[in-house]
Design a protein around this motif. Structure first.
Motif, PDB file in Angstrom:
ATOM      1  N   UNK A 151     -32.523   1.318  32.987  1.00 17.77           N
ATOM      2  CA  UNK A 151     -31.961   0.566  31.871  1.00 17.77           C
ATOM      3  C   UNK A 151     -30.633   1.168  31.412  1.00 17.77           C
ATOM      4  N   UNK A 152     -29.803   0.337  30.771  1.00 13.01           N
ATOM      5  CA  UNK A 152     -28.501   0.794  30.293  1.00 13.01           C
ATOM      6  C   UNK A 152     -28.194   0.141  28.957  1.00 13.01           C
ATOM      7  N   UNK A 153     -27.561   0.913  28.069  1.00  8.17           N
ATOM      8  CA  UNK A 153     -27.059   0.359  26.812  1.00  8.17           C
ATOM      9  C   UNK A 153     -25.568   0.623  26.724  1.00  8.17           C
ATOM     10  N   UNK A 154     -24.807  -0.421  26.432  1.00  4.95           N
ATOM     11  CA  UNK A 154     -23.384  -0.271  26.162  1.00  4.95           C
ATOM     12  C   UNK A 154     -23.275   0.079  24.681  1.00  4.95           C
ATOM     13  N   UNK A 155     -23.058   1.376  24.454  1.00  2.72           N
ATOM     14  CA  UNK A 155     -23.046   1.937  23.102  1.00  2.72           C
ATOM     15  C   UNK A 155     -21.781   1.511  22.370  1.00  2.72           C
ATOM     16  N   UNK A 156     -21.919   1.323  21.073  1.00  2.00           N
ATOM     17  CA  UNK A 156     -20.793   0.987  20.195  1.00  2.00           C
ATOM     18  C   UNK A 156     -19.970  -0.168  20.770  1.00  2.00           C
ATOM     19  N   UNK A 157     -20.635  -1.285  21.000  1.00  2.00           N
ATOM     20  CA  UNK A 157     -19.935  -2.431  21.575  1.00  2.00           C
ATOM     21  C   UNK A 157     -18.891  -2.954  20.600  1.00  2.00           C
ATOM     22  N   UNK A 158     -17.660  -3.092  21.092  1.00  2.00           N
ATOM     23  CA  UNK A 158     -16.561  -3.629  20.286  1.00  2.00           C
ATOM     24  C   UNK A 158     -15.765  -4.675  21.063  1.00  2.00           C
ATOM     25  N   UNK A 159     -16.292  -5.092  22.213  1.00  2.00           N
ATOM     26  CA  UNK A 159     -15.506  -5.880  23.146  1.00  2.00           C
ATOM     27  C   UNK A 159     -15.461  -7.369  22.868  1.00  2.00           C
ATOM     28  N   UNK A 160     -15.055  -8.089  23.891  1.00  2.00           N
ATOM     29  CA  UNK A 160     -14.854  -9.534  23.799  1.00  2.00           C
ATOM     30  C   UNK A 160     -16.144 -10.286  24.092  1.00  2.00           C
ATOM     31  N   UNK A 161     -16.106 -11.574  23.844  1.00  2.00           N
ATOM     32  CA  UNK A 161     -17.238 -12.447  24.175  1.00  2.00           C
ATOM     33  C   UNK A 161     -17.558 -12.371  25.668  1.00  2.00           C
ATOM     34  N   UNK A 190     -19.042 -10.471  14.320  1.00  2.00           N
ATOM     35  CA  UNK A 190     -19.951 -11.258  13.485  1.00  2.00           C
ATOM     36  C   UNK A 190     -20.327 -12.573  14.174  1.00  2.00           C
ATOM     37  N   UNK A 191     -19.428 -13.090  14.976  1.00  2.00           N
ATOM     38  CA  UNK A 191     -19.739 -14.330  15.703  1.00  2.00           C
ATOM     39  C   UNK A 191     -20.508 -14.061  16.987  1.00  2.00           C
ATOM     40  N   UNK A 192     -20.518 -12.808  17.419  1.00  2.00           N
ATOM     41  CA  UNK A 192     -21.165 -12.479  18.691  1.00  2.00           C
ATOM     42  C   UNK A 192     -22.601 -11.982  18.542  1.00  2.00           C
TER      43      UNK A 192
END
Length: 264
Positions: A151-161, A190-192
């Motif tokens: 398993x993997x988590x993309x930590x502190x996601x701040x990216x694009x849709x 907030x939209x994602x």
């Protein structure tokens, strides 16, 4: 509410003066368990020490952040693997690519990342990932290990849709921080967040960084800490159109399953 902070830099010097009080405030605010981020040769062993000092409450990751990739030697690789063999260490990382600041040369970043991906394959421990302005190379490197990685988590996601859906298409998890609360840089999140399935969503503070800008009152020192995770949970819940207790319960369940944490 019970919450799990999946990423806090508690070994940071900002906590040296009052670390025990920080942990007490976190417990009082409903943080049942916390994963201490290991992001360098210096701080990964410290994260393990903290986890051992607070069994059942604190856990650790062990890895080398792309900013420190230049230090990733054969000796470093052996050190990380020794740390990953410890039961308190529940993930490989923080590792990945960061082309925003390029504090280590990009070839060094890719070499360090590749070694840590191999460590995840060899140990079976999940990945705690960092990606900033390096999406194409990041996806290409992960693709090289397709079908082998846990398993993997993309930590502190701040990216694009597009980045979010690329990650979700791979069944990776997403870590959301107080970046969501930054009207200057994080409003798009907030939209994602409504599009992240409950079984893929986790919460984190990334303390002492990323103090939620909507927090009232603001601490005088502007230091983020795990006790503020409840504020992030409420903000995420509002955008998802659900009660905070629902967000707390689902993210806690997801984090325990992902990291293999005991029920506190």
């Amino acid at each position: 509410m019970q919450l799990i902070d999946i990423g806090a830099n508690l070994t940071h010097e900002a906590f040296d003066r009052d670390r025990d009080a920080v942990l007490q405030r976190a417990r009082a605010a409903g943080v049942a368990q916390l994963v201490v981020t290991g992001a360098s040769r210096e701080h990964s062993p410290r994260a393990l020490e903290l986890a051992r000092a607070h069994p059942g409450f604190l856990f650790a990751t062990a890895g080398v952040h792309p900013h420190h990739a230049s230090e990733y030697s054969a000796e470093c690789d052996a050190q990380m693997r020794m740390l990953l063999a410890q039961p308190e260490v529940v993930a490989v990382g923080e590792c990945g690519l960061d082309y925003h600041r390029d504090l280590s040369p990009r070839p060094a970043q890719r070499r360090a990342f590749e070694h840590q991906l191999q460590s995840a394959v060899d140990t079976g421990k999940p990945l705690f990932l960092h990606q900033r302005e390096a999406h194409a190379d990041f996806m290409a490197m992960m693709k090289q290990f397709d079908g082998q990685l846990p398993a993997a988590v993309v930590h502190c996601f701040t990216g694009t849709r597009q980045e979010l859906f690329d990650y979700l298409d791979q069944d990776w998890h997403i870590g959301i921080t107080g970046w969501l609360c930054d009207e200057r840089r994080g409003a798009h999140l907030r939209t994602l967040v409504p599009h992240i399935p409950a079984h893929r969503l986790m919460l984190e503070t990334d303390a002492p960084y990323l103090l939620p800008r909507t927090l009232k009152p603001m601490p005088k020192d502007r230091r983020n800490e795990p006790a503020f995770l409840a504020h992030i949970a409420h903000e995420v819940a509002r955008e998802r159109g659900e009660e905070p207790a629902v967000t707390a319960a689902s993210t806690t369940h997801t984090a325990r399953a992902f990291f293999g944490l005991p029920v506190a």
